[in-house]
Design a protein around this motif. Sequence first.
Motif, mmCIF file in Angstrom:
data_model
loop_
_atom_site.group_PDB
_atom_site.id
_atom_site.type_symbol
_atom_site.label_atom_id
_atom_site.label_comp_id
_atom_site.label_asym_id
_atom_site.label_seq_id
_atom_site.Cartn_x
_atom_site.Cartn_y
_atom_site.Cartn_z
ATOM 1 N N ILE A 186 -4.332 97.798 -27.988
ATOM 2 C CA ILE A 186 -4.005 99.219 -27.999
ATOM 3 C C ILE A 186 -3.176 99.476 -29.247
ATOM 4 C CG2 ILE A 186 -2.816 101.099 -26.801
ATOM 5 C CD1 ILE A 186 -4.074 98.156 -24.828
ATOM 6 N N THR A 187 -3.632 100.445 -30.057
ATOM 7 C CA THR A 187 -2.974 100.742 -31.330
ATOM 8 C C THR A 187 -2.493 102.189 -31.364
ATOM 9 O OG1 THR A 187 -5.045 101.376 -32.416
ATOM 10 C CG2 THR A 187 -4.416 99.048 -32.542
ATOM 11 N N ASP A 188 -1.543 102.437 -32.267
ATOM 12 C CA ASP A 188 -1.004 103.781 -32.434
ATOM 13 C C ASP A 188 -1.982 104.723 -33.116
ATOM 14 O OD1 ASP A 188 1.533 103.769 -31.282
ATOM 15 O OD2 ASP A 188 2.379 102.675 -32.964
ATOM 16 N N GLU A 189 -2.876 104.157 -33.894
ATOM 17 C CA GLU A 189 -3.759 104.999 -34.699
ATOM 18 C C GLU A 189 -5.196 104.487 -34.635
ATOM 19 O OE1 GLU A 189 -2.954 103.757 -39.091
ATOM 20 O OE2 GLU A 189 -1.132 103.434 -37.928
ATOM 21 N N PRO A 190 -6.132 105.335 -34.976
ATOM 22 C CA PRO A 190 -7.533 104.894 -34.987
ATOM 23 C C PRO A 190 -7.749 103.759 -35.991
ATOM 24 C CG PRO A 190 -7.367 107.285 -35.208
ATOM 25 C CD PRO A 190 -5.983 106.740 -35.335
ATOM 26 N N ILE A 191 -8.709 102.930 -35.696
ATOM 27 C CA ILE A 191 -9.022 101.808 -36.580
ATOM 28 C C ILE A 191 -10.138 102.251 -37.519
ATOM 29 C CG2 ILE A 191 -9.860 99.424 -36.662
ATOM 30 C CD1 ILE A 191 -8.543 99.149 -33.836
ATOM 31 N N PRO A 192 -9.905 102.129 -38.829
ATOM 32 C CA PRO A 192 -10.914 102.588 -39.796
ATOM 33 C C PRO A 192 -12.225 101.812 -39.683
ATOM 34 C CG PRO A 192 -8.966 101.671 -40.909
ATOM 35 C CD PRO A 192 -8.732 101.576 -39.446
ATOM 36 N N GLY A 193 -13.312 102.479 -40.038
ATOM 37 C CA GLY A 193 -14.645 101.903 -39.944
ATOM 38 C C GLY A 193 -14.819 100.598 -40.701
ATOM 39 N N ASP A 194 -14.228 100.507 -41.898
ATOM 40 C CA ASP A 194 -14.388 99.270 -42.674
ATOM 41 C C ASP A 194 -13.724 98.090 -41.971
ATOM 42 O OD1 ASP A 194 -11.876 100.437 -43.237
ATOM 43 O OD2 ASP A 194 -11.752 99.423 -45.188
ATOM 44 N N LEU A 195 -12.610 98.335 -41.305
ATOM 45 C CA LEU A 195 -11.945 97.269 -40.556
ATOM 46 C C LEU A 195 -12.763 96.893 -39.310
ATOM 47 C CD1 LEU A 195 -9.660 95.290 -40.114
ATOM 48 C CD2 LEU A 195 -8.310 97.152 -39.123
ATOM 49 N N LEU A 196 -13.336 97.889 -38.659
ATOM 50 C CA LEU A 196 -14.205 97.599 -37.512
ATOM 51 C C LEU A 196 -15.388 96.727 -37.943
ATOM 52 C CD1 LEU A 196 -14.301 101.036 -35.649
ATOM 53 C CD2 LEU A 196 -13.235 98.917 -34.867
ATOM 54 N N ASN A 197 -15.970 97.046 -39.103
ATOM 55 C CA ASN A 197 -17.073 96.231 -39.630
ATOM 56 C C ASN A 197 -16.598 94.813 -39.925
ATOM 57 O OD1 ASN A 197 -18.945 98.288 -39.491
ATOM 58 N ND2 ASN A 197 -18.533 98.988 -41.578
ATOM 59 N N ASP A 198 -15.414 94.706 -40.511
ATOM 60 C CA ASP A 198 -14.843 93.389 -40.836
ATOM 61 C C ASP A 198 -14.630 92.572 -39.557
ATOM 62 O OD1 ASP A 198 -13.735 91.356 -42.397
ATOM 63 O OD2 ASP A 198 -11.724 92.239 -42.352
ATOM 64 N N LEU A 199 -14.082 93.207 -38.534
ATOM 65 C CA LEU A 199 -13.864 92.520 -37.267
ATOM 66 C C LEU A 199 -15.194 92.141 -36.603
ATOM 67 C CD1 LEU A 199 -10.972 94.746 -35.834
ATOM 68 C CD2 LEU A 199 -10.779 92.380 -36.641
ATOM 69 N N SER A 200 -16.172 93.029 -36.679
ATOM 70 C CA SER A 200 -17.485 92.755 -36.085
ATOM 71 C C SER A 200 -18.174 91.560 -36.723
ATOM 72 C CB SER A 200 -18.400 93.977 -36.218
ATOM 73 O OG SER A 200 -17.908 95.046 -35.456
ATOM 74 N N ASN A 201 -17.859 91.307 -37.976
ATOM 75 C CA ASN A 201 -18.501 90.213 -38.715
ATOM 76 C C ASN A 201 -17.841 88.854 -38.492
ATOM 77 O OD1 ASN A 201 -20.538 91.801 -39.823
ATOM 78 N ND2 ASN A 201 -19.207 92.475 -41.494
ATOM 79 N N LEU A 202 -16.766 88.813 -37.719
ATOM 80 C CA LEU A 202 -16.134 87.530 -37.427
ATOM 81 C C LEU A 202 -17.094 86.682 -36.580
ATOM 82 C CD1 LEU A 202 -12.530 88.793 -36.560
ATOM 83 C CD2 LEU A 202 -13.221 87.518 -38.609
ATOM 84 N N ASP A 203 -17.127 85.394 -36.855
ATOM 85 C CA ASP A 203 -18.084 84.500 -36.191
ATOM 86 C C ASP A 203 -17.996 84.534 -34.673
ATOM 87 O OD1 ASP A 203 -19.140 83.662 -38.583
ATOM 88 O OD2 ASP A 203 -17.857 81.882 -38.728
ATOM 89 N N PHE A 204 -16.798 84.655 -34.136
ATOM 90 C CA PHE A 204 -16.628 84.566 -32.681
ATOM 91 C C PHE A 204 -16.894 85.893 -31.963
ATOM 92 C CE2 PHE A 204 -12.382 85.105 -34.565
ATOM 93 C CZ PHE A 204 -11.994 86.307 -33.970
ATOM 94 N N VAL A 205 -17.050 86.991 -32.686
ATOM 95 C CA VAL A 205 -17.204 88.307 -32.066
ATOM 96 C C VAL A 205 -18.653 88.545 -31.650
ATOM 97 C CG1 VAL A 205 -17.072 90.803 -32.459
ATOM 98 C CG2 VAL A 205 -15.239 89.316 -33.280
ATOM 99 N N ARG A 206 -18.811 88.906 -30.379
ATOM 100 C CA ARG A 206 -20.123 89.268 -29.857
ATOM 101 C C ARG A 206 -20.328 90.795 -29.938
ATOM 102 N NH1 ARG A 206 -20.203 87.705 -24.253
ATOM 103 N NH2 ARG A 206 -19.918 89.875 -23.739
ATOM 104 N N ARG A 207 -19.265 91.552 -29.612
ATOM 105 C CA ARG A 207 -19.352 93.002 -29.661
ATOM 106 C C ARG A 207 -17.949 93.604 -29.717
ATOM 107 N NH1 ARG A 207 -22.406 96.127 -24.961
ATOM 108 N NH2 ARG A 207 -20.614 95.429 -23.768
ATOM 109 N N ILE A 208 -17.853 94.738 -30.399
ATOM 110 C CA ILE A 208 -16.590 95.491 -30.479
ATOM 111 C C ILE A 208 -16.867 96.923 -30.070
ATOM 112 C CG2 ILE A 208 -14.950 96.499 -32.105
ATOM 113 C CD1 ILE A 208 -14.698 93.943 -33.471
ATOM 114 N N THR A 209 -15.946 97.453 -29.254
ATOM 115 C CA THR A 209 -16.019 98.872 -28.906
ATOM 116 C C THR A 209 -14.641 99.488 -29.129
ATOM 117 O OG1 THR A 209 -15.607 98.372 -26.581
ATOM 118 C CG2 THR A 209 -17.905 98.670 -27.240
ATOM 119 N N ILE A 210 -14.637 100.779 -29.346
ATOM 120 C CA ILE A 210 -13.378 101.486 -29.583
ATOM 121 C C ILE A 210 -13.350 102.732 -28.699
ATOM 122 C CG2 ILE A 210 -14.230 102.817 -31.547
ATOM 123 C CD1 ILE A 210 -10.848 101.303 -31.753
ATOM 124 N N ALA A 211 -12.202 102.986 -28.116
ATOM 125 C CA ALA A 211 -12.037 104.189 -27.276
ATOM 126 C C ALA A 211 -10.781 104.909 -27.687
ATOM 127 C CB ALA A 211 -11.974 103.803 -25.811
#
Length: 167
Positions: free
Chosen positions: A142-167
């Motif tokens: 849980i974060t104070d601010e929205p997570i930018p798209g480029d960071l979401l892409n960076d996190l999605s590309n991590l080897d261990f990540v199967r899926r990322i969602t944001i609400a």
Amino acid sequence: MFDEIMEKFEGSPSQQAVIRLLLERGFSVNDQGRVVSGGIEIPNTGIAREADVDRRVVDSTTDAILDDEELRRIFQNISSIPSLMDLAPVLDLSVLTVEVADADEPGIVATVTSKLADADISIRQTISEDPEFTDDPKLYIITDEPIPGDLLNDLSNLDFVRRITIA
């Protein structure tokens, strides 16, 4: 450990339902065999209704917990932690959910939180589900601010990540 606890109740799916509920909610069992959250007693009828079992099943489950030294130690020391996830929309917070391929892999939380910190994003709360207590454990941040798209892409590309969602 979850499997070992459930094995102790393998002959009773109803008692397993009660055990699962106690673990999921972080409810304890006191010396009198009452289900509690901190010092607040939760009526067995409420536990039974939520677990979809008879009230007597809750009684027999708490008796079995108190009769087993290992279970007694676990269920007298378990506690719940308040979560900001449901409050996030009300408090204008963001919830990042990370689903991974192998939850036992070391460094998942450190890697994700480091990337957020490097992007100067403040983390209000981190909740990591235990792979022993759930079939599909997730990491919630849980974060104070929205997570930018480029960071979401960076996190999605991590080897261990199967899926990322944001609400």
